[in-house]
Design a protein around this motif. Structure first.
Motif, PDB file in Angstrom:
ATOM      1  N   SER A 102       0.838  -1.190   0.000  1.00  0.00           N
ATOM      2  CA  SER A 102       0.000   0.000   0.000  1.00  0.00           C
ATOM      3  C   SER A 102       0.879   1.248   0.000  1.00  0.00           C
ATOM      4  N   ASP A 103       0.404   2.282  -0.693  1.00  0.00           N
ATOM      5  CA  ASP A 103       1.104   3.559  -0.659  1.00  0.00           C
ATOM      6  C   ASP A 103       0.828   4.308   0.643  1.00  0.00           C
ATOM      7  N   PHE A 104      -0.179   3.853   1.361  1.00  0.00           N
ATOM      8  CA  PHE A 104      -0.538   4.483   2.624  1.00  0.00           C
ATOM      9  C   PHE A 104      -0.592   3.394   3.697  1.00  0.00           C
ATOM     10  N   VAL A 105      -1.206   3.676   4.839  1.00  0.00           N
ATOM     11  CA  VAL A 105      -1.315   2.653   5.886  1.00  0.00           C
ATOM     12  C   VAL A 105      -2.267   1.566   5.392  1.00  0.00           C
ATOM     13  N   PRO A 106      -1.838   0.302   5.349  1.00  0.00           N
ATOM     14  CA  PRO A 106      -2.708  -0.761   4.856  1.00  0.00           C
ATOM     15  C   PRO A 106      -3.748  -1.141   5.902  1.00  0.00           C
ATOM     16  N   ASN A 107      -4.792  -1.826   5.455  1.00  0.00           N
ATOM     17  CA  ASN A 107      -5.752  -2.327   6.435  1.00  0.00           C
ATOM     18  C   ASN A 107      -5.265  -3.656   7.004  1.00  0.00           C
ATOM     19  N   GLU A 108      -5.928  -4.086   8.048  1.00  0.00           N
ATOM     20  CA  GLU A 108      -5.498  -5.291   8.760  1.00  0.00           C
ATOM     21  C   GLU A 108      -5.547  -6.529   7.864  1.00  0.00           C
ATOM     22  N   SER A 125       0.567   5.684  15.511  1.00  0.00           N
ATOM     23  CA  SER A 125      -0.783   5.789  14.951  1.00  0.00           C
ATOM     24  C   SER A 125      -1.059   4.771  13.853  1.00  0.00           C
ATOM     25  N   ASN A 126      -0.012   4.101  13.350  1.00  0.00           N
ATOM     26  CA  ASN A 126      -0.227   3.049  12.356  1.00  0.00           C
ATOM     27  C   ASN A 126      -1.092   1.928  12.922  1.00  0.00           C
ATOM     28  N   PHE A 127      -1.006   1.740  14.236  1.00  0.00           N
ATOM     29  CA  PHE A 127      -1.744   0.650  14.891  1.00  0.00           C
ATOM     30  C   PHE A 127      -3.077   1.172  15.418  1.00  0.00           C
ATOM     31  N   ALA A 128      -4.091   1.086  14.588  1.00  0.00           N
ATOM     32  CA  ALA A 128      -5.421   1.566  14.927  1.00  0.00           C
ATOM     33  C   ALA A 128      -6.445   0.726  14.186  1.00  0.00           C
ATOM     34  N   SER A 129      -7.689   0.800  14.615  1.00  0.00           N
ATOM     35  CA  SER A 129      -8.743  -0.006  13.995  1.00  0.00           C
ATOM     36  C   SER A 129      -8.923   0.342  12.527  1.00  0.00           C
ATOM     37  N   GLY A 131      -6.414   1.295  10.707  1.00  0.00           N
ATOM     38  CA  GLY A 131      -5.100   1.083  10.122  1.00  0.00           C
ATOM     39  C   GLY A 131      -4.800  -0.398  10.040  1.00  0.00           C
ATOM     40  N   VAL A 132      -3.641  -0.791  10.533  1.00  0.00           N
ATOM     41  CA  VAL A 132      -3.262  -2.205  10.458  1.00  0.00           C
ATOM     42  C   VAL A 132      -3.918  -3.030  11.555  1.00  0.00           C
ATOM     43  N   GLY A 133      -4.607  -2.361  12.472  1.00  0.00           N
ATOM     44  CA  GLY A 133      -5.241  -3.062  13.585  1.00  0.00           C
ATOM     45  C   GLY A 133      -4.627  -2.640  14.904  1.00  0.00           C
ATOM     46  N   GLU A 134      -5.395  -2.807  15.972  1.00  0.00           N
ATOM     47  CA  GLU A 134      -4.885  -2.484  17.301  1.00  0.00           C
ATOM     48  C   GLU A 134      -3.795  -3.472  17.695  1.00  0.00           C
ATOM     49  N   ARG A 135      -2.857  -3.018  18.502  1.00  0.00           N
ATOM     50  CA  ARG A 135      -1.744  -3.876  18.886  1.00  0.00           C
ATOM     51  C   ARG A 135      -2.208  -5.109  19.656  1.00  0.00           C
ATOM     52  N   ALA A 136      -3.149  -4.922  20.576  1.00  0.00           N
ATOM     53  CA  ALA A 136      -3.631  -6.058  21.377  1.00  0.00           C
ATOM     54  C   ALA A 136      -4.317  -7.094  20.497  1.00  0.00           C
ATOM     55  N   GLU A 137      -5.060  -6.628  19.493  1.00  0.00           N
ATOM     56  CA  GLU A 137      -5.746  -7.568  18.603  1.00  0.00           C
ATOM     57  C   GLU A 137      -4.745  -8.357  17.773  1.00  0.00           C
ATOM     58  N   LEU A 138      -3.739  -7.680  17.235  1.00  0.00           N
ATOM     59  CA  LEU A 138      -2.734  -8.382  16.448  1.00  0.00           C
ATOM     60  C   LEU A 138      -1.990  -9.400  17.302  1.00  0.00           C
ATOM     61  N   GLU A 139      -1.690  -9.023  18.542  1.00  0.00           N
ATOM     62  CA  GLU A 139      -1.018  -9.956  19.437  1.00  0.00           C
ATOM     63  C   GLU A 139      -1.878 -11.193  19.684  1.00  0.00           C
ATOM     64  N   SER A 140      -3.186 -10.983  19.813  1.00  0.00           N
ATOM     65  CA  SER A 140      -4.081 -12.126  20.035  1.00  0.00           C
ATOM     66  C   SER A 140      -4.101 -13.076  18.842  1.00  0.00           C
TER      67      SER A 140
END
Length: 325
Positions: A102-108, A125-129, A131-140
Motif C-alpha cells: 500500500s502507498d498508505f497505511v494498509p488495512n489489517e 498511529s499506524n496501529f489503529a482499527s 489502520g493495520v489493527g490495534e496492537r492487542a488484537e494483532l497480538e491475540s
C-alpha cells in the motif's frame, strides 16, 4: 512564478546528490548472541516478547524498512507500506524484490494475508482499527507489533539524543539477533566529527516541513532539533515542547532565521515551498528567503533513525555550499 536564487540551485543539486548516500556497512550476526534466548522490550508502554527472531515482517514507513536493510535483515521483510521515498542506493538491490502492499497505511486484512510474525510501524498511529489493527488484537492473532521507539506518542517522549537513536538501532538488532555494534560505531564516529565541526554555530534556523497558511515545523524534542543542535544551529522553535508543531508565520518573521531547512516530499516539494515563500508577502522579505539560504532534506530522512546521521552530514555540506556562494 519566482525564479530560484542561484545558491538554491546549487544546494538543491547537492541535496539530490547526497540523498540516500549513507555509507555505514550492514552488521553481521555475531556468534556471541544467544539466538535462542527470548528478548523482551518495553515498547511505547507495551511489553513485547520475541521468543525467536522475526522471520516475516511487514514494515510501515521508510524509517522501519531502512533500518532492517541497514541491519542486513531485509530478506525478512515480506511487505512494505506507506514508504516516504526511495531507499538509499546502497540498499536498492536488497529492497528491489520486497513487495509494496500500500502507498498508505494498509488495512489489517492486507497485512494478515502476508502471514507476518511482526508488524514494525514507524508511527504509533499506524496501529489503529482503521489502520493495520490495534496492537492487542494483532497480538491475540499471534502477530507481534513494534513501533520505532523515538516515534512513541502515548508516552510523552523526552528530548531526543544520539544515544536514543543508537539505542533504538541496537534494540531492533537485539530483536533480530544481529550485531549492530559496527553500524553504531560508524555512526557515532560521524556524529563526533559533526559535533567537532558545528558549522552552523551562531546562526538560527527554521525547519519547515509542510503547510502554507500555518507552517508545520520541527520543534524542540525530536530529530529536527537534534540535527540542528549537532550542526550548531539554533532552532527558532526549540522552546516548543513537541517533536513537530504548527508555528505562526508571525513568529517566523519576528525570528527572521538565518537559514531555512525545507523538507522535500513528493506531495510538497522543496521547490514548491520556495515558490510559496518568495511569493508570500509575509515571508518574501525574510533574510533567508532574499538570500536563498535554503537547506534541503528528503522527507524519508526526517524521522529519527538510521538515516539521521546522513541527513545531518548532508545539511552540513549544504551549509558549506551556501557559505561559499
Amino acid at each position: 512564478m519566482s525564479r530560484l536564487h542561484p545558491a538554491v540551485l546549487i544546494v538543491l543539486a547537492a541535496a539530490l546528490a547526497l540523498t540516500g548516500c549513507a555509507t555505514a556497512s550492514a552488521p553481521t550476526p555475531s556468534p556471541t548472541i544467544d539466538v535462542a534466548a527470548p528478548v523482551t522490550v518495553d515498547n511505547c508502554g507495551v511489553t513485547v516478547t520475541f521468543d525467536t527472531a522475526p522471520e516475516r515482517v511487514v514494515t510501515i514507513k521508510s524509517s522501519t524498512t531502512e533500518l532492517l536493510l541497514a541491519l542486513g535483515v531485509g530478506d525478512r521483510i515480506v511487505g512494505t507500506a506507506f514508504q516516504d521515498g526511495p531507499v538509499p542506493a546502497e540498499w536498492a538491490d536488497a529492497a528491489a524484490s520486497i513487495p509494496s502492499i500500500s502507498d498508505f497505511v494498509p488495512n489489517e486484512e492486507a497485512v494478515l494475508q502476508l502471514s507476518p510474525d511482526l508488524v514494525f510501524g514507524g508511527w504509533e498511529s499506524n496501529f489503529a482499527s482503521d489502520g493495520v489493527g490495534e496492537r492487542a488484537e494483532l497480538e491475540s492473532l499471534g502477530v507481534n507489533t513494534y513501533v520505532a521507539p523515538s516515534a512513541c506518542r502515548s508516552i510523552q517522549p523526552p528530548k531526543l539524543t544520539w544515544d536514543d537513536v543508537f539505542g533504538d538501532i541496537s534494540e531492533v538488532a537485539s530483536i533480530f539477533r544481529v550485531d549492530a555494534s559496527a553500524l553504531v560505531a560508524d555512526q557515532q564516529a560521524r556524529v563526533d566529527a559533526l559535533l567537532a565541526d558545528k558549522s552552523g554555530q551562531g546562526r538560527t534556523a527554521l525547519w519547515y516541513s509542510s503547510g502554507d497558511d500555518t507552517p508545520y515545523v520541527g520543534a524542540g524534542l525530536g530529530a529536527p532539533e537534534l540535527v540542528l543542535e549537532t550542526l550548531g544551529l539554533t532552532n527558532i522553535a526549540a522552546d516548543v515542547d513537541a517533536t513537530w508543531a504548527p508555528l505562526n508565520w508571525e513568529v517566523v518573521v519576528d525570528a527572521d532565521p538565518d537559514v531555512i531547512v525545507l523538507v522535500d516530499a513528493t506531495w510538497n516539494t522543496a521547490k514548491d515551498k520556495i515558490v510559496m515563500l518568495e511569493a508570500n508577502p509575509a515571508t518574501q522579505n525574510l533574510s533567508a528567503v532574499k538570500a536563498g539560504r535554503y537547506l534541503i532534506v528528503p522527507f524519508a530522512a526526517t524521522e529519527a533513525g538510521v538515516r539521521s546521521v546522513e541527513a545531518t552530514e548532508s545539511l552540513r555540506d549544504q551549509l558549506a555550499v551556501i557559505d561559499g556562494s
